[in-house]
Design a protein around this motif. Structure first.
Motif, mmCIF file in Angstrom:
data_model
loop_
_atom_site.group_PDB
_atom_site.id
_atom_site.type_symbol
_atom_site.label_atom_id
_atom_site.label_comp_id
_atom_site.label_asym_id
_atom_site.label_seq_id
_atom_site.Cartn_x
_atom_site.Cartn_y
_atom_site.Cartn_z
ATOM 1 N N VAL A 165 18.633 16.870 -20.801
ATOM 2 C CA VAL A 165 18.465 16.774 -22.248
ATOM 3 C C VAL A 165 18.071 15.344 -22.590
ATOM 4 O O VAL A 165 18.742 14.396 -22.154
ATOM 5 C CB VAL A 165 19.750 17.183 -22.989
ATOM 6 C CG1 VAL A 165 19.608 16.921 -24.489
ATOM 7 C CG2 VAL A 165 20.064 18.642 -22.737
ATOM 8 N N ILE A 166 17.002 15.188 -23.354
ATOM 9 C CA ILE A 166 16.529 13.861 -23.765
ATOM 10 C C ILE A 166 16.589 13.792 -25.286
ATOM 11 O O ILE A 166 15.936 14.569 -25.986
ATOM 12 C CB ILE A 166 15.096 13.588 -23.277
ATOM 13 C CG1 ILE A 166 15.044 13.655 -21.750
ATOM 14 C CG2 ILE A 166 14.618 12.235 -23.776
ATOM 15 C CD1 ILE A 166 13.663 13.415 -21.184
ATOM 16 N N ALA A 167 17.425 12.877 -25.772
ATOM 17 C CA ALA A 167 17.536 12.636 -27.215
ATOM 18 C C ALA A 167 16.993 11.248 -27.499
ATOM 19 O O ALA A 167 17.671 10.249 -27.246
ATOM 20 C CB ALA A 167 18.979 12.774 -27.678
ATOM 21 N N THR A 168 15.784 11.190 -28.001
ATOM 22 C CA THR A 168 15.122 9.917 -28.233
ATOM 23 C C THR A 168 14.107 10.092 -29.357
ATOM 24 O O THR A 168 13.917 11.200 -29.891
ATOM 25 C CB THR A 168 14.434 9.415 -26.953
ATOM 26 O OG1 THR A 168 13.901 8.115 -27.184
ATOM 27 C CG2 THR A 168 13.340 10.360 -26.519
ATOM 28 N N SER A 169 13.467 9.014 -29.697
ATOM 29 C CA SER A 169 12.441 9.059 -30.743
ATOM 30 C C SER A 169 11.148 9.629 -30.176
ATOM 31 O O SER A 169 10.908 9.579 -28.962
ATOM 32 C CB SER A 169 12.211 7.654 -31.296
ATOM 33 O OG SER A 169 11.798 6.778 -30.258
ATOM 34 N N PRO A 170 10.269 10.191 -31.024
ATOM 35 C CA PRO A 170 9.032 10.783 -30.513
ATOM 36 C C PRO A 170 8.150 9.797 -29.768
ATOM 37 O O PRO A 170 7.510 10.157 -28.778
ATOM 38 C CB PRO A 170 8.352 11.318 -31.777
ATOM 39 C CG PRO A 170 9.467 11.530 -32.755
ATOM 40 C CD PRO A 170 10.449 10.457 -32.463
#
Length: 333
Positions: A179-184
């Protein structure tokens, strides 16, 4: 017979104590003066003791009791066991195992189940086998010990040869959910990093990148320094920036860095190797399929008193009971 603690045999002179005790136990006889003894020349009285059968039996029992005690302290063993096959219970009726036993010339050998820690078990118990005995180990897979076994007997090992799959049977790459939670604008960098990971190392993995955790998720990348992850997100491993603050409880193992994703190739390689070592620990190296290890010692390792045979303890108990009975009979006469 062999002794694991032979220094105790220097206590054999203790056997002189019962002999000295029996020689000192002379019977005293009562003497009565006679009226006519005054006409006889004076002479010093002499005592002559005739040993009775009960005295000889009592002395013999005490000597045997002391010998049995010294033998027990010296861990006297009778190495009567001969050639033995230690076989994995799962291979007891396997045709391949029967063929290996026949090929090693151990058809007439005794068969015993393979101990869990065979090398340490043999080192502690091989004193029960005759010096000329041979060991044959038949197992599916035997981990290689850190140091070569040093035993007093020859050991032959037989394990099935490792199966090599055909080139056409190569399975598809395993999936690893991340899972990657980051900005576009930073998502493209993370995708490029995991694309490089998918071609690194000997194992080719296919990384499934999502934005929501699932039960298969093994890594969560939290690259949002200005926010905290939801409390419902769970994963065995987290990658977080140091600016994200303290992580809530029940988050799993956390790796942090001042800047994600890593731009340096050497740092990315180190991160990948550490991740693989933690999530995929290497298994124990198996020992060669067929090999013979000659004896490395002249005598087995010394054993503790707990290794003394049970028959010696039973013999001491019986001798002690006989000695007490004979002593009581002797006093009653």
């Amino acid at each position: 017979m062999t002794s694991m603690l032979p220094m105790w045999w220097f206590a054999l002179p203790v056997l002189l104590l019962p002999l000295w005790w029996h020689l000192q136990k002379r019977e005293r006889t009562r003497t009565e003066p006679l009226a006519t003894a005054r006409f006889l020349p004076a002479a010093a009285p002499r005592q002559q003791r005739v040993p009775r059968l009960i005295d000889l039996l009592l002395l013999f029992a005490r000597l045997l009791l002391l010998v049995a005690l010294i033998a027990w302290l010296a861990v006297l063993t009778m190495p009567l066991k001969r050639d033995t096959v230690f076989i994995d219970p799962a291979l007891a009726s396997d045709a391949w195992a029967v063929q290996q036993i026949r090929a090693a010339g151990m058809d007439a050998a005794t068969r015993e189940p393979l101990p869990a820690d065979v090398w340490n078990w043999l080192a502690r118990n091989e004193h029960a086998w005759h010096p000329s005995a041979r060991f044959l180990i038949v197992a599916r897979k035997l981990p290689m010990p850190a140091l070569p076994p040093r035993l007093a007997h020859t050991v032959t090992l037989r394990t099935p040869a490792p199966h090599t799959p055909a080139p056409a049977a190569v399975s598809a790459p395993a999936e690893r959910h991340v899972v990657i939670a980051t900005s576009p604008e930073r998502l493209a960098r993370w995708k490029a990093l995991f694309a490089a990971f998918s071609t690194a190392g000997d194992n080719a993995y296919r990384y499934v990148l999502t934005d929501q955790p699932t039960p298969e998720t093994e890594l969560i990348v939290w690259d949002r320094p200005d926010a905290q992850p939801p409390t419902s997100w769970q994963s065995p491993l987290w990658w977080r920036t140091t600016a994200a603050g303290a992580a809530p409880e029940r988050r799993g193992h956390i790796w942090s860095a001042s800047q994600w994703p890593l731009q340096d190739a050497a740092a990315a390689r180190t991160l990948y190797e550490q991740w693989q070592r933690q999530s995929c620990p290497p298994g124990a190296y198996p020992m060669p399929a067929i090999q013979t290890m000659p004896a490395q010692r002249k005598t087995p390792l010394p054993a503790t008193l707990a290794a003394s045979p049970e028959w010696l303890a039973a013999a001491m108990l019986a001798l002690f009971a006989i000695e007490r009975i004979l002593a009581h009979v002797r006093r009653s006469r």
